[in-house]
Design a protein around this motif. Structure first.
Motif, PDB file in Angstrom:
ATOM      1  N   TYR A   1       0.836  -1.206   0.000  1.00  0.00           N
ATOM      2  CA  TYR A   1       0.000   0.000   0.000  1.00  0.00           C
ATOM      3  C   TYR A   1       0.873   1.259   0.000  1.00  0.00           C
ATOM      4  O   TYR A   1       0.695   2.156  -0.823  1.00  0.00           O
ATOM      5  CB  TYR A   1      -0.919  -0.019   1.221  1.00  0.00           C
ATOM      6  N   GLU A   2       1.830   1.288   0.916  1.00  0.00           N
ATOM      7  CA  GLU A   2       2.659   2.494   1.053  1.00  0.00           C
ATOM      8  C   GLU A   2       3.514   2.739  -0.179  1.00  0.00           C
ATOM      9  O   GLU A   2       3.701   3.876  -0.603  1.00  0.00           O
ATOM     10  CB  GLU A   2       3.539   2.388   2.308  1.00  0.00           C
ATOM     11  N   LYS A   3       4.002   1.656  -0.796  1.00  0.00           N
ATOM     12  CA  LYS A   3       4.857   1.834  -1.975  1.00  0.00           C
ATOM     13  C   LYS A   3       4.060   2.316  -3.186  1.00  0.00           C
ATOM     14  O   LYS A   3       4.576   3.060  -4.018  1.00  0.00           O
ATOM     15  CB  LYS A   3       5.556   0.506  -2.306  1.00  0.00           C
ATOM     16  N   MET A   4       2.806   1.894  -3.298  1.00  0.00           N
ATOM     17  CA  MET A   4       2.061   2.121  -4.542  1.00  0.00           C
ATOM     18  C   MET A   4       0.979   3.198  -4.450  1.00  0.00           C
ATOM     19  O   MET A   4       0.410   3.570  -5.479  1.00  0.00           O
ATOM     20  CB  MET A   4       1.416   0.799  -4.995  1.00  0.00           C
TER      21      MET A   4
ATOM     22  N   GLU B   1      -0.284   6.907  -9.687  1.00  0.00           N
ATOM     23  CA  GLU B   1      -1.619   7.186 -10.237  1.00  0.00           C
ATOM     24  C   GLU B   1      -2.137   6.021 -11.075  1.00  0.00           C
ATOM     25  O   GLU B   1      -1.416   5.482 -11.916  1.00  0.00           O
ATOM     26  CB  GLU B   1      -1.538   8.446 -11.093  1.00  0.00           C
ATOM     27  N   GLY B   2      -3.382   5.661 -10.837  1.00  0.00           N
ATOM     28  CA  GLY B   2      -4.039   4.632 -11.659  1.00  0.00           C
ATOM     29  C   GLY B   2      -3.673   3.203 -11.290  1.00  0.00           C
ATOM     30  O   GLY B   2      -4.203   2.268 -11.887  1.00  0.00           O
ATOM     31  N   SER B   3      -2.784   3.003 -10.301  1.00  0.00           N
ATOM     32  CA  SER B   3      -2.406   1.637  -9.929  1.00  0.00           C
ATOM     33  C   SER B   3      -3.531   0.940  -9.157  1.00  0.00           C
ATOM     34  O   SER B   3      -4.173   1.548  -8.294  1.00  0.00           O
ATOM     35  CB  SER B   3      -1.137   1.650  -9.065  1.00  0.00           C
TER      36      SER B   3
ATOM     37  N   THR C   1      -5.562  -3.732  -4.061  1.00  0.00           N
ATOM     38  CA  THR C   1      -5.165  -5.127  -3.808  1.00  0.00           C
ATOM     39  C   THR C   1      -4.627  -5.275  -2.384  1.00  0.00           C
ATOM     40  O   THR C   1      -4.914  -6.257  -1.694  1.00  0.00           O
ATOM     41  CB  THR C   1      -4.105  -5.570  -4.832  1.00  0.00           C
ATOM     42  N   ALA C   2      -3.865  -4.266  -1.931  1.00  0.00           N
ATOM     43  CA  ALA C   2      -3.290  -4.317  -0.576  1.00  0.00           C
ATOM     44  C   ALA C   2      -4.393  -4.340   0.479  1.00  0.00           C
ATOM     45  O   ALA C   2      -4.293  -5.063   1.477  1.00  0.00           O
ATOM     46  CB  ALA C   2      -2.359  -3.121  -0.358  1.00  0.00           C
ATOM     47  N   THR C   3      -5.474  -3.586   0.250  1.00  0.00           N
ATOM     48  CA  THR C   3      -6.571  -3.583   1.237  1.00  0.00           C
ATOM     49  C   THR C   3      -7.282  -4.939   1.246  1.00  0.00           C
ATOM     50  O   THR C   3      -7.724  -5.408   2.297  1.00  0.00           O
ATOM     51  CB  THR C   3      -7.595  -2.445   0.985  1.00  0.00           C
ATOM     52  N   VAL C   4      -7.353  -5.578   0.065  1.00  0.00           N
ATOM     53  CA  VAL C   4      -7.948  -6.924  -0.007  1.00  0.00           C
ATOM     54  C   VAL C   4      -7.075  -7.915   0.775  1.00  0.00           C
ATOM     55  O   VAL C   4      -7.574  -8.751   1.540  1.00  0.00           O
ATOM     56  CB  VAL C   4      -8.103  -7.386  -1.474  1.00  0.00           C
TER      57      VAL C   4
ATOM     58  N   ASN D   1      -0.001  -8.174  -8.216  1.00  0.00           N
ATOM     59  CA  ASN D   1       0.536  -6.867  -7.811  1.00  0.00           C
ATOM     60  C   ASN D   1       1.638  -6.953  -6.757  1.00  0.00           C
ATOM     61  O   ASN D   1       2.342  -5.965  -6.530  1.00  0.00           O
ATOM     62  CB  ASN D   1      -0.608  -5.981  -7.266  1.00  0.00           C
ATOM     63  N   THR D   2       1.808  -8.106  -6.133  1.00  0.00           N
ATOM     64  CA  THR D   2       2.903  -8.236  -5.170  1.00  0.00           C
ATOM     65  C   THR D   2       4.263  -8.204  -5.871  1.00  0.00           C
ATOM     66  O   THR D   2       5.296  -8.111  -5.219  1.00  0.00           O
ATOM     67  CB  THR D   2       2.760  -9.516  -4.312  1.00  0.00           C
ATOM     68  N   LYS D   3       4.250  -8.219  -7.228  1.00  0.00           N
ATOM     69  CA  LYS D   3       5.528  -8.113  -7.957  1.00  0.00           C
ATOM     70  C   LYS D   3       6.239  -6.795  -7.619  1.00  0.00           C
ATOM     71  O   LYS D   3       7.466  -6.709  -7.718  1.00  0.00           O
ATOM     72  CB  LYS D   3       5.312  -8.222  -9.467  1.00  0.00           C
ATOM     73  N   TYR D   4       5.475  -5.785  -7.226  1.00  0.00           N
ATOM     74  CA  TYR D   4       6.086  -4.480  -6.927  1.00  0.00           C
ATOM     75  C   TYR D   4       6.871  -4.487  -5.630  1.00  0.00           C
ATOM     76  O   TYR D   4       7.634  -3.567  -5.363  1.00  0.00           O
ATOM     77  CB  TYR D   4       5.001  -3.393  -6.872  1.00  0.00           C
ATOM     78  N   ILE D   5       6.649  -5.509  -4.809  1.00  0.00           N
ATOM     79  CA  ILE D   5       7.355  -5.559  -3.511  1.00  0.00           C
ATOM     80  C   ILE D   5       8.054  -6.915  -3.336  1.00  0.00           C
ATOM     81  O   ILE D   5       8.172  -7.407  -2.207  1.00  0.00           O
ATOM     82  CB  ILE D   5       6.408  -5.260  -2.323  1.00  0.00           C
ATOM     83  N   GLU D   6       8.505  -7.491  -4.440  1.00  0.00           N
ATOM     84  CA  GLU D   6       9.126  -8.825  -4.326  1.00  0.00           C
ATOM     85  C   GLU D   6      10.317  -8.803  -3.368  1.00  0.00           C
ATOM     86  O   GLU D   6      10.416  -9.651  -2.471  1.00  0.00           O
ATOM     87  CB  GLU D   6       9.550  -9.331  -5.708  1.00  0.00           C
TER      88      GLU D   6
END
Ligand SMILES: Cc1cc2nc3c(=O)[nH]c(=O)nc-3n(C[C@H](O)[C@H](O)[C@H](O)COP(=O)(O)O)c2cc1C
Length: 175
Positions: free
Chosen positions: A63-66, A70-72, A77-80, A130-135
């Motif tokens: 959540y904090e990283k993304m 804009e538009g992500s 997904t993080a809240t889910v 979307n967890t690819k952004y924080i692998e």
């Protein structure tokens, strides 16, 4: 439940009840993944069940990283992930260039087995890319350096979404 019914009823679930899912039920899902086909029968996967504080830390990191991108879709997904009681982390083991494509395809098939078995057992699920952004951050949090191909949120569903649109058969069937 018949396979056809599970295929037709499966949905991406983005709202979950505040109710735990037992390890036994999650192990049923991993058992379904275990039986999936894989290129050269390499079975290039491992699964980790993540709950509670560690799951929430992963969700907060995403959540904090993304949130400022804009538009992500990643913050939603993080809240889910935070709402779902279980996050299944899907690792690629023994990564190598020659087998990479087959291995990733095989893991996709194993994840689909998980989603269909979850539907069969009355559970909701969400395949999360979307967890690819924080692998890197996840590898650090989980203390595991294997590639993370995807994660899957699992829980009892608190919504019954309509089927999302699909291309027609004539659009996808090449003549
Ligand atoms: C590889 C892959 C990655 C996905 N990643 C996400 C994600 O990060 N967040 C999300 O909300 N949905 C994600 N989805 C779910 C898709 O958005 C969903 O499958 C699609 O919109 C069709 O809806 P349905 O699953 O309800 O039929 C992903 C699905 C796949 C196959």
């Amino acid at each position: 439940m018949e396979l056809k019914e599970a295929i037709e009823k499966r949905r991406s679930i983005r709202k979950y009840e505040e109710k735990e899912v037992s390890d036994e039920l999650i192990e049923e899902l991993i058992e379904a993944a275990r039986l999936a086909p894989s290129g050269h029968n390499r079975q290039p996967w491992q699964f980790q069940i993540v709950r509670g504080e560690i799951k929430d830390k992963i969700a907060d990191t995403l959540y904090e990283k993304m949130i400022s991108v804009e538009g992500s879709t990643a913050p939603h997904t993080a809240t889910v992930m935070k709402e779902a009681p279980v996050l299944l982390v899907v690792y690629l083991t023994e990564e190598n260039e020659e087998n990479f494509l087959f291995d990733v395809l095989s893991i996709g098939g194993a994840i689909e087995h998980i989603l269909l078995r979850a539907t069969d057992l009355g559970l909701g699920s969400l395949w999360i890319g979307n967890t690819k952004y924080i692998e890197k951050e996840m590898q650090e949090i989980l203390g595991n350096q294997n590639r993370i191909v995807s994660t899957v949120a699992i829980g009892f569903k608190a919504q019954e979404p309509h089927a999302r649109p699909r291309k027609s058969l004539s659009e996808i069937l090449v003549k």
